[in-house]
Design an enzyme around this catalytic site. Sequence first.
Site, PDB file in Angstrom:
ATOM      1  N   GLU A 156     -21.431  57.691  76.424  1.00 23.92           N
ATOM      2  CA  GLU A 156     -20.186  58.533  76.667  1.00 23.92           C
ATOM      3  C   GLU A 156     -19.462  59.141  75.441  1.00 23.92           C
ATOM      4  O   GLU A 156     -19.774  58.781  74.435  1.00 23.92           O
ATOM      5  CB  GLU A 156     -19.050  57.312  76.884  1.00 23.92           C
ATOM      6  N   HIS A 157     -19.052  60.402  75.671  1.00 25.02           N
ATOM      7  CA  HIS A 157     -18.160  61.100  74.903  1.00 25.02           C
ATOM      8  C   HIS A 157     -18.992  61.806  73.672  1.00 25.02           C
ATOM      9  O   HIS A 157     -18.210  62.010  72.636  1.00 25.02           O
ATOM     10  CB  HIS A 157     -17.154  60.182  74.226  1.00 25.02           C
TER      11      HIS A 157
ATOM     12  N   GLU B  34     -19.446  59.812  80.405  1.00 26.35           N
ATOM     13  CA  GLU B  34     -18.175  60.442  80.504  1.00 26.35           C
ATOM     14  C   GLU B  34     -18.283  61.599  79.122  1.00 26.35           C
ATOM     15  O   GLU B  34     -18.784  61.288  78.255  1.00 26.35           O
ATOM     16  CB  GLU B  34     -16.969  59.665  80.048  1.00 26.35           C
TER      17      GLU B  34
ATOM     18  N   TRP C  14     -21.356  54.408  73.025  1.00 29.47           N
ATOM     19  CA  TRP C  14     -20.119  54.980  73.200  1.00 29.47           C
ATOM     20  C   TRP C  14     -19.624  55.563  71.960  1.00 29.47           C
ATOM     21  O   TRP C  14     -19.604  54.757  70.795  1.00 29.47           O
ATOM     22  CB  TRP C  14     -19.089  53.605  73.593  1.00 29.47           C
ATOM     23  N   ARG C  15     -19.224  56.878  71.947  1.00 27.42           N
ATOM     24  CA  ARG C  15     -18.644  57.308  70.886  1.00 27.42           C
ATOM     25  C   ARG C  15     -16.930  57.385  71.553  1.00 27.42           C
ATOM     26  O   ARG C  15     -16.597  57.522  72.376  1.00 27.42           O
ATOM     27  CB  ARG C  15     -18.605  58.886  70.784  1.00 27.42           C
TER      28      ARG C  15
END
Length: 239
Positions: free
Chosen positions: A209-210, A231, A175-176
């Site tokens: 994500e991101h 995402e 997760w960023r």
Amino acid sequence: AGNWNVFVPAVQHSAVGPNYAGGAEAGTSIPISRFFVANPSTPVQSINAALALGQDLILTPGVYQLAQPIKVVNPNSVVLGLGFATLIPTNGNAALETASVPGIKVSGLIVDAGPVNSPILVQIGGKNAGGTNDRNDPTLLSDVFFRIGGAEPGRATTSLVVNADNAILDDIWAWRADHGAGVGWNTNTADTGVVVNGDNVSAYGLFVEHYQKFEVIWNGQNGEDVFFQNEMPYDPPSQ
């Protein structure tokens, strides 16, 4: 009586359903005496010395500030984090690296990017792909989460690199951060979430994500992913 053990389930192939329904689960119980039990005040040099001598590792709950990576060098080593022990590299280093040997099992960790950009946060299987060819003795990475920002400011180019053949990735979240501490397009910078270079790698529950360039780069052959969640980044400053 203090006779604690860590139970390591045996690897399964082509399995369906819970394996505990048919009786005792296949696997190995490792006595607690074989483990080096660390806490956040334990020097990383002491952790690495214990791993080099063939001990397994338990990381008790807390935040571990690491000026150099934890190095897992022996085959079939177990690294078990309790309470999602959190690793933070402080010097642009990796938080954890494993050698190109079979059977290593790493479970129950959060890895936060540190204040100095780390090229890689966790590297599984040495610097080059291959070297872990026994599918019956694979490297396992289970319940390991990565955060670039969110809990605190941090930067890392790539969160996870998997160079081990036949590795199993089980519940991996990279997760960023899109909210929390140290969040911004030029603040919590991170190019790529996961890079898989090993062949015959299986992932079960992969969440990425991101990231700012690539979410996942899968170079290895004959890979398999069961459930992927992604995402794209919300915060690019322009098209």
